[in-house]
Write a protein that holds these residues in place. Structure first.
Motif, PDB file in Angstrom:
ATOM      1  N   VAL A 141       3.542  -0.457 -14.188  1.00  0.00           N
ATOM      2  CA  VAL A 141       3.400  -1.768 -13.562  1.00  0.00           C
ATOM      3  C   VAL A 141       3.956  -2.793 -14.529  1.00  0.00           C
ATOM      4  CG1 VAL A 141       1.424  -1.171 -12.114  1.00  0.00           C
ATOM      5  CG2 VAL A 141       1.042  -1.957 -14.449  1.00  0.00           C
ATOM      6  N   VAL A 142       4.156  -4.020 -14.043  1.00  0.00           N
ATOM      7  CA  VAL A 142       4.827  -5.021 -14.864  1.00  0.00           C
ATOM      8  C   VAL A 142       4.164  -6.380 -14.650  1.00  0.00           C
ATOM      9  CG1 VAL A 142       6.585  -5.472 -13.081  1.00  0.00           C
ATOM     10  CG2 VAL A 142       7.099  -5.977 -15.488  1.00  0.00           C
TER      11      VAL A 142
ATOM     12  N   VAL B 289      11.204  -8.036  -9.673  1.00  0.00           N
ATOM     13  CA  VAL B 289      12.141  -7.756 -10.764  1.00  0.00           C
ATOM     14  C   VAL B 289      13.531  -7.487 -10.201  1.00  0.00           C
ATOM     15  CG1 VAL B 289      12.675  -6.160 -12.656  1.00  0.00           C
ATOM     16  CG2 VAL B 289      10.303  -6.863 -12.253  1.00  0.00           C
ATOM     17  N   GLU B 290      13.596  -6.653  -9.165  1.00  0.00           N
ATOM     18  CA  GLU B 290      14.879  -6.317  -8.549  1.00  0.00           C
ATOM     19  C   GLU B 290      15.539  -7.534  -7.929  1.00  0.00           C
ATOM     20  OE1 GLU B 290      13.581  -3.300  -5.890  1.00  0.00           O
ATOM     21  OE2 GLU B 290      13.194  -1.844  -7.498  1.00  0.00           O
TER      22      GLU B 290
ATOM     23  N   CYS C  32      14.234  -8.453 -17.329  1.00  0.00           N
ATOM     24  CA  CYS C  32      14.189  -7.694 -16.076  1.00  0.00           C
ATOM     25  C   CYS C  32      15.104  -6.472 -16.145  1.00  0.00           C
ATOM     26  CB  CYS C  32      14.575  -8.585 -14.901  1.00  0.00           C
ATOM     27  SG  CYS C  32      13.303  -9.762 -14.396  1.00  0.00           S
TER      28      CYS C  32
ATOM     29  N   VAL D 277       5.598  -4.205 -19.711  1.00  0.00           N
ATOM     30  CA  VAL D 277       5.519  -3.045 -18.828  1.00  0.00           C
ATOM     31  C   VAL D 277       4.382  -2.158 -19.333  1.00  0.00           C
ATOM     32  CG1 VAL D 277       6.732  -1.014 -17.957  1.00  0.00           C
ATOM     33  CG2 VAL D 277       7.982  -3.156 -18.318  1.00  0.00           C
TER      34      VAL D 277
ATOM     35  N   ARG E  77      11.206   1.338 -16.492  1.00  0.00           N
ATOM     36  CA  ARG E  77      10.541   1.894 -15.307  1.00  0.00           C
ATOM     37  C   ARG E  77      11.144   3.243 -14.934  1.00  0.00           C
ATOM     38  NH1 ARG E  77      11.349  -0.181  -9.101  1.00  0.00           N
ATOM     39  NH2 ARG E  77       9.654   1.003  -8.128  1.00  0.00           N
ATOM     40  N   ASP E  78      12.466   3.311 -14.904  1.00  0.00           N
ATOM     41  CA  ASP E  78      13.132   4.565 -14.530  1.00  0.00           C
ATOM     42  C   ASP E  78      12.712   5.698 -15.464  1.00  0.00           C
ATOM     43  OD1 ASP E  78      14.399   3.244 -12.472  1.00  0.00           O
ATOM     44  OD2 ASP E  78      16.306   2.996 -13.540  1.00  0.00           O
TER      45      ASP E  78
ATOM     46  N   TRP F 124       7.636  -4.792  -8.596  1.00  0.00           N
ATOM     47  CA  TRP F 124       8.963  -4.334  -9.000  1.00  0.00           C
ATOM     48  C   TRP F 124      10.039  -4.889  -8.077  1.00  0.00           C
ATOM     49  CZ3 TRP F 124       9.853  -2.802 -13.637  1.00  0.00           C
ATOM     50  CH2 TRP F 124       8.859  -2.156 -14.374  1.00  0.00           C
ATOM     51  N   ASP F 125       9.679  -5.209  -6.835  1.00  0.00           N
ATOM     52  CA  ASP F 125      10.655  -5.830  -5.940  1.00  0.00           C
ATOM     53  C   ASP F 125      11.057  -7.213  -6.430  1.00  0.00           C
ATOM     54  OD1 ASP F 125       8.053  -6.740  -5.402  1.00  0.00           O
ATOM     55  OD2 ASP F 125       8.544  -7.261  -3.334  1.00  0.00           O
TER      56      ASP F 125
ATOM     57  N   ALA G  90      13.286  -4.002 -18.306  1.00  0.00           N
ATOM     58  CA  ALA G  90      12.093  -3.513 -17.605  1.00  0.00           C
ATOM     59  C   ALA G  90      12.456  -2.464 -16.563  1.00  0.00           C
ATOM     60  CB  ALA G  90      11.354  -4.677 -16.954  1.00  0.00           C
ATOM     61  N   GLU G  91      13.540  -2.688 -15.841  1.00  0.00           N
ATOM     62  CA  GLU G  91      13.957  -1.730 -14.815  1.00  0.00           C
ATOM     63  C   GLU G  91      14.374  -0.405 -15.442  1.00  0.00           C
ATOM     64  OE1 GLU G  91      14.709  -0.638 -10.784  1.00  0.00           O
ATOM     65  OE2 GLU G  91      13.597  -2.273 -11.700  1.00  0.00           O
TER      66      GLU G  91
END
Length: 306
Positions: free
Chosen positions: A172-173, A263-264, A154, A183, A161-162, A260-261, A157-158
């Motif tokens: 997307v993931v 993942v966060e 995670c 990803v 994403r950035d 993504w929420d 992945a974040e």
């Protein structure tokens, strides 16, 4: 061998051994595998559209012997679409492969009856001339080494994403359904090797920034406690497990799209185990949220130079 004739959306199909348990740990039968693939079809089929499918078949269940099958058209029913594509380097002695493209619910039921538990597809579709078109998806496969897991995936992945968003892409993931995550981003390219170059540079960048947490090279000795960003899955000869495919693991998990929420939430302290889903949970999620992996009709951004 028990065998019966069923009708799926107007197609007649022989199915057999429906009571056979393919996932002994959770008593999941072939009938349940077929039922899952039939019910998940509305969101799965768009991700298989135009993409030759590689099966991972487990005729005796996940505790038995398995084999990959690419050249599957020879025993497909007449109504399953068949395509002949150039053979990748790994297929010795063949210049072409006769593969199938799964387009209907009946196609999925036929594949599931073969105990094709996993469905793997390339990042390209068959073009109008029945040849591989240019890649339309970028994939970054996150594979945790020993002493790393979903939490570490995670984190990576974040970061991916950035960077992808900064490069104008719309990532997307999903979970791999096994140990890691993947990803993706819909892309437009003029060179089929471009995604591999871009993904490799991105993996090297993350590894260079945090060499204690990310590795881009494949050697297993480098991987304890780190996440491998496997950029090589963008090679046109390779395939990656499709969204919503079952995985051949003891508890019958699914490669499940996530938000993504979610993942966060794991990064904020939620249980990483909350990102492991079985078939009933995936079906319920689709009922509630729709397709969280909606790349089939998404905007395709031009991939930055690499």
């Amino acid at each position: 061998m028990s065998r019966q004739l069923v009708r799926v959306e107007g197609r007649q199909l022989h199915v057999s051994n429906l009571e056979k348990v393919l996932f002994p740990e959770v008593s999941f039968t072939k009938a349940q595998v077929i039922d899952y693939y039939v019910r998940i079809a509305p969101v799965l089929l768009p991700h298989l559209s135009g993409r030759p499918v590689t099966f991972t078949r487990w005729p005796d269940g996940v505790e038995g012997q398995a084999f990959f099958e690419k050249n599957s058209a020879r025993h497909a029913p007449d109504w399953v679409r068949k395509v002949t594509v150039p053979s990748p380097g790994s297929s010795r002695g063949r210049e072409t492969l006769d593969m199938v493209v799964l387009e209907t619910v009946a196609d999925l039921a036929w594949a599931a009856n073969l105990a094709a538990l996993e469905l793997h597809v390339p990042q390209w579709q068959v073009g109008s001339r029945l040849q591989p078109a240019l890649p339309d998806l970028l994939v970054l496969d996150l594979d945790p080494g020993p002493d790393a897991g979903i939490l570490e995936c995670c984190e990576v992945a974040e970061r991916l994403r950035d960077q992808l968003v900064a490069d104008g892409l719309d990532p997307v993931v999903k979970t791999s359904g096994s140990k890691g995550m993947q990803v993706y981003a819909p892309i437009r390219v003029a060179d089929r090797e471009h995604p591999s170059r871009y993904a490799r540079a991105l993996a090297q960048q993350l590894s260079g920034e945090t060499p204690d947490r990310v590795v881009w090279r494949m050697e297993k000795v480098l991987r304890p406690g780190k996440v491998l960003v496997d950029w090589s899955q963008n090679n046109p000869a390779k395939t990656t497990v499709a969204p919503y495919s079952l995985r051949a693991c003891p508890d019958a998990p699914v490669s499940a799209p996530i938000g993504w929420d979610e993942v966060e939430a794991v990064l904020d302290g939620a249980d990483p185990g909350s990102l492991r889903f079985r078939t009933d949970e995936v079906l319920a999620r689709v009922e509630e949220y729709g397709d969280l992996f909606d790349v089939a009709g998404a905007r395709r951004a031009t991939l930055p130079p690499a």
